[in-house]
Scaffold this active site. Structure first.
Site, PDB file in Angstrom:
ATOM      1  N   THR A 243      18.351  35.123 -29.589  1.00 50.25           N
ATOM      2  CA  THR A 243      18.101  35.973 -30.753  1.00 50.25           C
ATOM      3  C   THR A 243      17.227  37.184 -30.418  1.00 50.25           C
ATOM      4  O   THR A 243      16.978  38.028 -31.271  1.00 50.25           O
ATOM      5  CB  THR A 243      17.498  35.145 -31.919  1.00 50.25           C
ATOM      6  OG1 THR A 243      17.536  35.922 -33.123  1.00 50.25           O
ATOM      7  CG2 THR A 243      16.073  34.737 -31.628  1.00 50.25           C
TER       8      THR A 243
ATOM      9  N   ARG B 237      11.117  35.724 -26.670  1.00 51.64           N
ATOM     10  CA  ARG B 237      10.847  36.943 -25.899  1.00 51.64           C
ATOM     11  C   ARG B 237      10.474  36.638 -24.453  1.00 51.64           C
ATOM     12  O   ARG B 237      11.013  37.231 -23.523  1.00 51.64           O
ATOM     13  CB  ARG B 237       9.722  37.745 -26.562  1.00 51.64           C
ATOM     14  CG  ARG B 237      10.069  38.158 -27.979  1.00 51.64           C
ATOM     15  CD  ARG B 237       8.980  39.008 -28.597  1.00 51.64           C
ATOM     16  NE  ARG B 237       9.094  39.024 -30.060  1.00 51.64           N
ATOM     17  CZ  ARG B 237       8.823  40.057 -30.828  1.00 51.64           C
ATOM     18  NH1 ARG B 237       8.393  41.175 -30.305  1.00 51.64           N
ATOM     19  NH2 ARG B 237       8.944  39.983 -32.132  1.00 51.64           N
TER      20      ARG B 237
ATOM     21  N   GLU C 251      19.138  44.689 -35.522  1.00 44.47           N
ATOM     22  CA  GLU C 251      20.233  43.890 -36.095  1.00 44.47           C
ATOM     23  C   GLU C 251      21.508  44.679 -36.351  1.00 44.47           C
ATOM     24  O   GLU C 251      22.613  44.174 -36.107  1.00 44.47           O
ATOM     25  CB  GLU C 251      19.770  43.168 -37.371  1.00 44.47           C
ATOM     26  CG  GLU C 251      18.815  42.002 -37.112  1.00 44.47           C
ATOM     27  CD  GLU C 251      17.396  42.423 -36.793  1.00 44.47           C
ATOM     28  OE1 GLU C 251      17.070  43.618 -37.012  1.00 44.47           O
ATOM     29  OE2 GLU C 251      16.608  41.594 -36.323  1.00 44.47           O
TER      30      GLU C 251
ATOM     31  N   ASP D  34      16.952  33.147 -41.093  1.00 44.18           N
ATOM     32  CA  ASP D  34      18.055  33.853 -40.439  1.00 44.18           C
ATOM     33  C   ASP D  34      18.616  33.187 -39.183  1.00 44.18           C
ATOM     34  O   ASP D  34      19.774  32.794 -39.120  1.00 44.18           O
ATOM     35  CB  ASP D  34      17.657  35.312 -40.132  1.00 44.18           C
ATOM     36  CG  ASP D  34      16.275  35.458 -39.473  1.00 44.18           C
ATOM     37  OD1 ASP D  34      15.615  34.428 -39.215  1.00 44.18           O
ATOM     38  OD2 ASP D  34      15.863  36.597 -39.207  1.00 44.18           O
TER      39      ASP D  34
ATOM     40  N   GLU E 116       8.195  33.142 -31.288  1.00 43.98           N
ATOM     41  CA  GLU E 116       8.193  34.505 -30.749  1.00 43.98           C
ATOM     42  C   GLU E 116       8.062  34.503 -29.229  1.00 43.98           C
ATOM     43  O   GLU E 116       8.703  35.291 -28.534  1.00 43.98           O
ATOM     44  CB  GLU E 116       7.057  35.333 -31.372  1.00 43.98           C
ATOM     45  CG  GLU E 116       7.175  35.552 -32.866  1.00 43.98           C
ATOM     46  CD  GLU E 116       8.300  36.511 -33.261  1.00 43.98           C
ATOM     47  OE1 GLU E 116       9.002  37.018 -32.377  1.00 43.98           O
ATOM     48  OE2 GLU E 116       8.468  36.735 -34.480  1.00 43.98           O
TER      49      GLU E 116
HETATM   50  C1  DMJ Z   1      13.438  39.927 -32.928  1.00 40.49           C
HETATM   51  O1  DMJ Z   1      12.296  39.409 -32.410  1.00 40.49           O
HETATM   52  C2  DMJ Z   1      14.522  38.915 -33.016  1.00 40.49           C
HETATM   53  O2  DMJ Z   1      15.730  39.527 -33.159  1.00 40.49           O
HETATM   54  C3  DMJ Z   1      14.323  37.954 -34.136  1.00 40.49           C
HETATM   55  O3  DMJ Z   1      15.389  37.083 -34.268  1.00 40.49           O
HETATM   56  C4  DMJ Z   1      14.134  38.690 -35.424  1.00 40.49           C
HETATM   57  N1  DMJ Z   1      13.142  39.680 -35.339  1.00 40.49           N
HETATM   58  C5  DMJ Z   1      13.134  40.578 -34.221  1.00 40.49           C
HETATM   59  C6  DMJ Z   1      13.981  41.810 -34.379  1.00 40.49           C
HETATM   60  O4  DMJ Z   1      14.079  42.303 -35.615  1.00 40.49           O
END
Ligand code: DMJ
Length: 728
Positions: free
Chosen positions: A717, A363, A628, A492, A359
């Site tokens: 992501t 981020r 998403e 995912d 995370e």
């Molecule tokens: C985000 O932190 C990122 O997209 C991650 O890959 C999945 N979860 C959240 C958004 O839903």
């Protein structure tokens, strides 16, 4: 340990000299027989060295009367008496020679008066003392040698620890040899064109640099320094120039811009056209979200817009960092400047706090790297490097599969309390960021650590036609809980990063592509079904051979990823699947009363008149403002240019505004997407709403398809754009 070997410090000798009593105390160094023996010798030596030279006959008599050997108690008395003898006046004045002779005679008489045993004991003691003196002198020299050696070791250890928790580099503290490295990097600019075209991975930099002659290097350095100076005098805002005095930070803070980036200019950013009406709608939404964050949560992780306060996760201003590049892209100059000031003055990673590796990478590291690429402001790169270093202890596991958590202040990394497993998606979705950090800084360890993970997972058995289980053990390096396959939570972004790393690296790493393509075939073979009555294609889950018609909203990243692959040359049938899944994700939103998707949908697979395609269980009715669906709409629009995707995105933005907007500022996740009258705010604005959701909406509505174009950058992501290393 080092200190124990270095015995002869003054206070130690003093302690030893105070009495042999210490010898009867328990050994404190059972494993170190030699040092212990040494300290015993020292004590004995000191004690007797004071007594022996002044041994007086009276003393000896006393001693002899108490036994055959020099008793400890007697020694103490002897010392005292000797000193009192010294204070007595000399009875007769004699010549030195006579005095000497008389003394010798007296000594000889006295010696003869002693029993053989007493004489032997005295001789033994004297011999022993001489031996001890000799050993002691050897020991002192050894220990001083050891001391200097140990200091060197300590210094070395300190240096080795440094990369884990480095102090921010100041300009003045530039290490020796840095100029060399710099010149090698910059020389490449000179030789290969403008900085933004320097696309080779950093591990070739020094090799190339070594082949260059010194003259060229000097010329390059000179030119680079000139560029650097120019760079320091202006801060560019999307092409505009701000003079230094307008900069937000004091001059001392500007020293933070001391890291000399390999790429000073950003090639992923070009001046955009003015925003269109829909884009203005996104800007308005962002400003509303930001108003809440500024008022009630400034510098904290997440806004709680209903209670008008904030929540902390890592305590690192998560929302602010996640939103930096969004502000830049949306043209919110003032907001960006204020946030930049906070980063400069308040973002301190020397904090005793556990962060989740994944995370925080996607981020914080991703956010800082993108902010750097867009703005060219090296403050962000400097912070990214600091943060990346602090995450590195996570990789110190027996298998090199990283721990899930790491304390960025202490460097202590660990798994969650209940397991030694890590999540597969987490350990495989940090690669874009660490690889880019290596490329920018020239420090290989970031890239090496994450690529080790990629290689390891590539070679692991336990996959099902390219599909991976959800957990992996940090000790054994093996998949655990096998037999469950999903494209949702915990797996995912493994698939997403296979494709995106391949794109990032200039489509050269074929293993990544192979794994990706195989996985898509695995999805088709095992996880795809169609719902009833509308025949929506969806991706379900497989648990020990049993199919479940359950699809997380998280899976809605997949149509976008498939479309991105097709844009980069992958088979056309991937696009068919992308379109079909995009329709499904849209329906997951559209079929809800609020127009917003639930966290998890269940699909009806049997033709029954009273059943809809999408069903939602009470526990899954919430919406966390996730990105998403709109992320995939962005890719689908970019690849197909079909405006319906823009329209779908616009609908979703209206729904966010209608059901999640909090009047005093901010947006809130909601509990029930199926109740338009009472959606029940959950009082939390996740950082990805401003980091991802609004950014993708803005880009989706852009008329300019080259605004952060798919051939120029790759989004991590968390929607942070990073450059593709070489042109497609
Ligand atoms: C985000 O932190 C990122 O997209 C991650 O890959 C999945 N979860 C959240 C958004 O839903």
């Amino acid at each position: 340990m080092v200190g124990e070997r270095v015995v002869p410090r003054p206070e130690r000798l003093e302690r030893a000299g105070r009495g042999l009593r210490a010898q009867s105390q328990p050994r404190t160094q059972p494993q170190q027989g030699r040092p212990f023996f040494r300290s015993g010798v020292l004590r004995f030596t000191f004690r007797h060295a004071r007594v022996t030279p002044d041994l007086a006959p009276r003393d000896r008599a006393q001693n002899s009367g108490k036994g055959d050997g020099p008793q400890l108690k007697a020694d103490v008395t002897a010392t005292k008496d000797t000193s009192s003898n010294r204070s007595q006046p000399a009875p007769v004045r004699e010549s030195a020679g006579c005095l000497q002779g008389c003394r010798c005679a007296r000594f000889s008489d006295k010696w003869k008066q002693l029993s053989r045993l007493q004489r032997n004991v005295i001789l033994f003691v004297l011999g022993f003392l001489i031996l001890c003196g000799f050993l002691y002198s050897l020991q002192v020299s050894d220990q001083w040698k050891a001391l200097s050696g140990s200091r060197a070791e300590v210094e070395k250890m300190k240096l080795e620890v440094l990369p884990v928790l480095p102090a921010p580099q100041k300009e003045s503290a530039e290490p020796e040899g840095f100029a060399d490295i710099l010149s090698q990097k910059r020389q490449r600019h000179l030789r290969r064109g403008p900085p933004h075209l320097q696309i080779r991975p950093p591990n070739t930099v020094s090799k190339d640099g070594m082949q260059d002659d010194a003259k060229e290097r000097e010329a390059a350095l000179g030119k680079a320094q000139q560029e650097e100076n120019t760079q320091r005098t202006v801060i560019s805002w999307r092409g505009a120039v701000i003079e230094p005095e307008q900069a937000t930070e004091p001059p001392s803070k500007r020293a933070e811009a001391s890291i000399k980036p390999l790429f000073l200019a950003s090639r992923i950013w070009k001046e955009p056209a003015p925003p269109n009406e829909r884009q203005k709608g996104v800007i308005e939404a962002f400003l509303h979200a930001w108003k809440g964050y500024q008022k009630f949560a400034w510098g904290h992780d997440e806004l709680k817009p209903v209670s008008k306060t904030f929540s902390e996760w890592f305590g690192l201003g998560l929302t602010l960092i996640d939103a930096l590049d969004t502000m830049w892209i949306l043209g919110l100059k003032q907001e960006f400047k204020e946030a930049r000031k906070w980063v400069s003055e308040n973002l301190d990673f020397q904090k005793n706090v556990d962060v989740n590796l994944f995370e925080s990478t996607i981020r914080i590291l991703g956010g800082l790297l993108s902010a750097y690429h867009l703005s060219g402001d090296s403050l962000f790169l400097s912070k990214a490097e600091d943060f990346g270093n602090r995450l590195m202890p996570a990789f110190t596991t027996p298998s090199k599969i990283p721990y899930s958590d790491v304390n960025i202040g202490t460097g202590f990394a660990h798994s969650p309390q209940w397991t030694s497993d890590s999540t597969v998606a987490e350990v495989t979705s940090i690669q874009l960021e660490f690889r880019e950090l290596s490329r920018l800084t020239g420090i290989k360890k970031f890239q090496e650590a994450v690529e080790e993970v990629t290689k390891h997972i590539h070679s692991l058995s336990g996959k099902k036609d390219g599909l991976v289980p959800m957990f992996i053990n940090t000790n054994s390096g093996l998949f655990t809980h096998p037999g469950v396959f999903t494209l949702g939570a915990r797996a995912d972004s493994y698939y997403e990063y296979l494709l995106k790393q391949w794109i990032q690296g200039g489509k050269k790493e074929t293993q990544l592509l192979e794994d990706y393509v195989r996985a898509i075939e695995g999805i088709k073979a095992h996880l795809l079904r169609q719902s009833q009555p509308r025949k929506l294609t969806f991706v379900g889950e497989l648990a020990h051979g049993r199919f479940s018609a359950k699809m997380d909203h998280l899976v809605c990243f997949l149509p976008g990823t498939l479309a991105l692959g097709v844009h980069h040359g992958l088979p056309a049938d991937h696009m068919d699947l992308a379109r079909a899944l995009m329709e499904t994700c849209y329906q997951m939103n559209q079929q809800m009363e609020t127009g917003l998707s639930p966290e998890i949908a269940h699909f009806n697979m049997y033709p029954r008149a009273d059943h809809k395609d999408v069903e939602v269980k009470p526990a899954d009715r919430h919406n966390l403002l996730r990105p998403e669906t709109v992320e995939s709409l962005f890719y689908l629009y970019r690849v197909t240019k079909d405006r319906k995707y823009q329209d779908w995105g616009w609908e979703i933005l209206q729904s966010f505004n209608k059901y999640t907007r909090v009047p005093s500022g901010g947006y809130s996740s909601i509990n029930n997407v199926q109740n338009s009258h009472k959606p029940e705010p959950r009082d939390k604005m996740e950082s990805f709403f401003v980091g991802e959701t609004l950014k993708y909406l803005y880009l989706l509505f852009s008329d300019d398809l080259e605004l952060l174009g798919l051939d120029t950058c790759v989004f991590n992501t968390e929607a942070h754009p990073l450059p593709i290393w070489s042109p497609a």
